[in-house]
Design a protein around this motif. Structure first.
Motif, short mmCIF file in Angstrom:
data_model
loop_
_atom_site.label_atom_id
_atom_site.label_comp_id
_atom_site.label_asym_id
_atom_site.label_seq_id
_atom_site.Cartn_x
_atom_site.Cartn_y
_atom_site.Cartn_z
N ARG A 186 0.81 -1.21 0.00
CA ARG A 186 0.00 0.00 0.00
C ARG A 186 0.85 1.27 0.00
O ARG A 186 0.32 2.36 0.15
CB ARG A 186 -0.93 -0.01 1.22
N HIS A 187 2.14 1.12 -0.20
CA HIS A 187 3.04 2.27 -0.13
C HIS A 187 3.77 2.47 -1.47
O HIS A 187 3.72 1.62 -2.36
CB HIS A 187 4.08 2.06 0.99
N ILE A 188 4.41 3.61 -1.58
CA ILE A 188 5.22 3.91 -2.76
C ILE A 188 6.65 4.18 -2.31
O ILE A 188 6.91 4.49 -1.14
CB ILE A 188 4.68 5.13 -3.54
N ALA A 189 7.57 4.04 -3.25
CA ALA A 189 8.99 4.24 -2.95
C ALA A 189 9.57 5.29 -3.88
O ALA A 189 9.06 5.56 -4.97
CB ALA A 189 9.76 2.93 -3.12
N VAL A 190 10.65 5.90 -3.43
CA VAL A 190 11.52 6.65 -4.34
C VAL A 190 12.41 5.59 -5.00
O VAL A 190 13.23 4.96 -4.33
CB VAL A 190 12.39 7.66 -3.59
N ASN A 191 12.22 5.37 -6.27
CA ASN A 191 12.97 4.31 -6.95
C ASN A 191 14.28 4.84 -7.49
O ASN A 191 14.38 5.98 -7.94
CB ASN A 191 12.14 3.70 -8.08
N TYR A 192 15.29 4.00 -7.42
CA TYR A 192 16.62 4.32 -7.93
C TYR A 192 16.92 3.37 -9.08
O TYR A 192 16.86 2.16 -8.92
CB TYR A 192 17.67 4.14 -6.83
N PHE A 193 17.20 3.94 -10.27
CA PHE A 193 17.45 3.04 -11.39
C PHE A 193 18.95 2.97 -11.70
O PHE A 193 19.69 3.93 -11.55
CB PHE A 193 16.63 3.41 -12.64
N SER A 194 19.36 1.79 -12.12
CA SER A 194 20.76 1.49 -12.36
C SER A 194 21.29 2.25 -13.57
O SER A 194 20.65 2.28 -14.64
CB SER A 194 20.93 -0.02 -12.58
N GLY A 218 6.09 3.42 -7.48
CA GLY A 218 6.55 4.77 -7.20
C GLY A 218 6.12 5.74 -8.27
O GLY A 218 5.69 5.34 -9.35
N VAL A 219 6.22 7.01 -7.95
CA VAL A 219 5.86 8.04 -8.92
C VAL A 219 7.10 8.75 -9.45
O VAL A 219 7.00 9.59 -10.33
CB VAL A 219 4.91 9.08 -8.29
N ILE A 220 8.29 8.39 -8.92
CA ILE A 220 9.51 9.01 -9.41
C ILE A 220 10.66 8.03 -9.28
O ILE A 220 10.75 7.26 -8.31
CB ILE A 220 9.82 10.32 -8.64
#
Length: 328
Positions: A186-194, A218-220
């Motif tokens: 039910r949560h979102i994350a700040v995603n980090y892409f490689s 996530g939204v970003i």
């Protein structure tokens, strides 16, 4: 003609696939590198390289000469290091690439210790997380965090970093505090892409022997460590930076640790260098020093700072806050 010098220049040109890059990493004028190769070919009576406007290609004779020259120089280096290591300190320029967070907050504040032990080594430190070609760019070794994907490189593990799962109070006030792994749906994350693959990195959790990897919504997504932590501070979602990077924010309450029973597994820190490059004394002593530096700093393993231990590492964090996370 100095045959050994010519061999080294030839190998560097092949590794860099460029006369200009080879000249830059050798500290020689480009014209000198070109002349050396021309004289070498004239002395051997064969063409070693096929030159085009875009690339260099080895001829069959060039490939055979490269193999023999590499073997000869490697043996010479090993013999010389055996006799010189006992009576001479390592010297020369050493080019190392490392994540900015580790370099700026852990290594550079203690670099005077290394210079005191090895004053004849000139360090060139590249700070960043971008993928690099060690051979073509003339880098002696790199410090990398996380699992290594390139099996053509040799690596020595020299430490580990503990990450922390956290979020801002504003985010937790709006979305609630997750109590279990299942709550993360039910949560979102700040995603980090490689930077290497372009894919978002999963969040990883461990409890006892159980490890769970979760691809968070996530939204970003970002690939910059500054932006990663800033997004977390601004309430954009849950994140997993290195704990030593966000310690000031955890202490101030700007970020709060969540799911403390499910802490991320430690991420290995490795020193990496090419297989075909002799591990010179200057590389060896620098890697040994790094391993000792990381071992005596418990903060990198997820512990707090006891007394004045790692005081040099603590001061920059408190002065500057968070700059980069330790993702790749």
């Amino acid at each position: 003609m100095d045959k050994l010098h010519a061999m080294r220049v030839f190998i560097r040109v092949v590794e860099a696939n460029s006369f200009s890059k080879a000249a830059e990493t050798l500290g020689l004028p480009r014209a000198s590198v070109t002349t050396t190769i021309q004289n070498l070919e004239a002395a051997l009576g064969v063409r070693l390289l096929q030159r085009t406007t875009r690339k260099l290609n080895l001829t069959l004779d060039g490939a055979a000469y490269l193999e023999g020259a590499s073997r000869i120089l490697s043996e010479i280096d090993e013999i010389e290091s055996t006799f010189t290591s006992a009576r001479k300190t390592p010297r020369g320029r050493l080019r190392v690439d490392m994540p900015g967070s580790i370099g700026r907050l852990v290594i550079i504040p203690s670099i005077h210790e290394f210079h005191a032990k090895y004053p004849d080594i000139e360090l060139m430190l590249g700070l960043g997380d971008r993928p690099i070609d060690l051979v073509q760019e003339g880098v002696d070794c790199v410090v990398r965090i996380g699992e290594l994907a390139d099996s053509s490189l040799l690596a020595r593990r020299i430490g580990a970093i503990q990450q922390v799962t956290c979020a801002s109070p504003a985010y937790l006030a709006e979305h609630g505090v997750p109590k279990t792994i299942e709550d993360l749906e039910r949560h979102i994350a700040v995603n980090y892409f490689s930077n290497r693959t372009g894919r978002n990195l999963d969040l990883s959790f461990r409890r006892d022997d159980e490890v769970v990897d979760i691809a968070m919504k996530g939204v970003i997504s970002v690939n910059d460590a500054d932006a990663y932590v800033t997004c977390g501070l601004e309430g954009q979602g849950i994140l997993q930076p290195g704990r030593f990077m966000v310690l000031p924010h955890l202490r101030s309450g700007a970020l709060r640790e969540i799911l403390p029973d499910w802490r991320p597994p430690r991420m290995p820190i490795s020193a990496v260098y090419p297989q075909n490059r002799h591990l010179s004394p200057k590389v060896r002593v620098f890697v040994d020093w790094l391993a000792e530096l990381f071992e005596r700093c418990p903060l990198l393993q997820g512990e707090d700072l006891p007394g004045d231990l790692c005081e040099k590492q603590k001061a920059p964090m408190e002065r500057e806050g968070v700059s980069e996370c330790v993702m790749m």
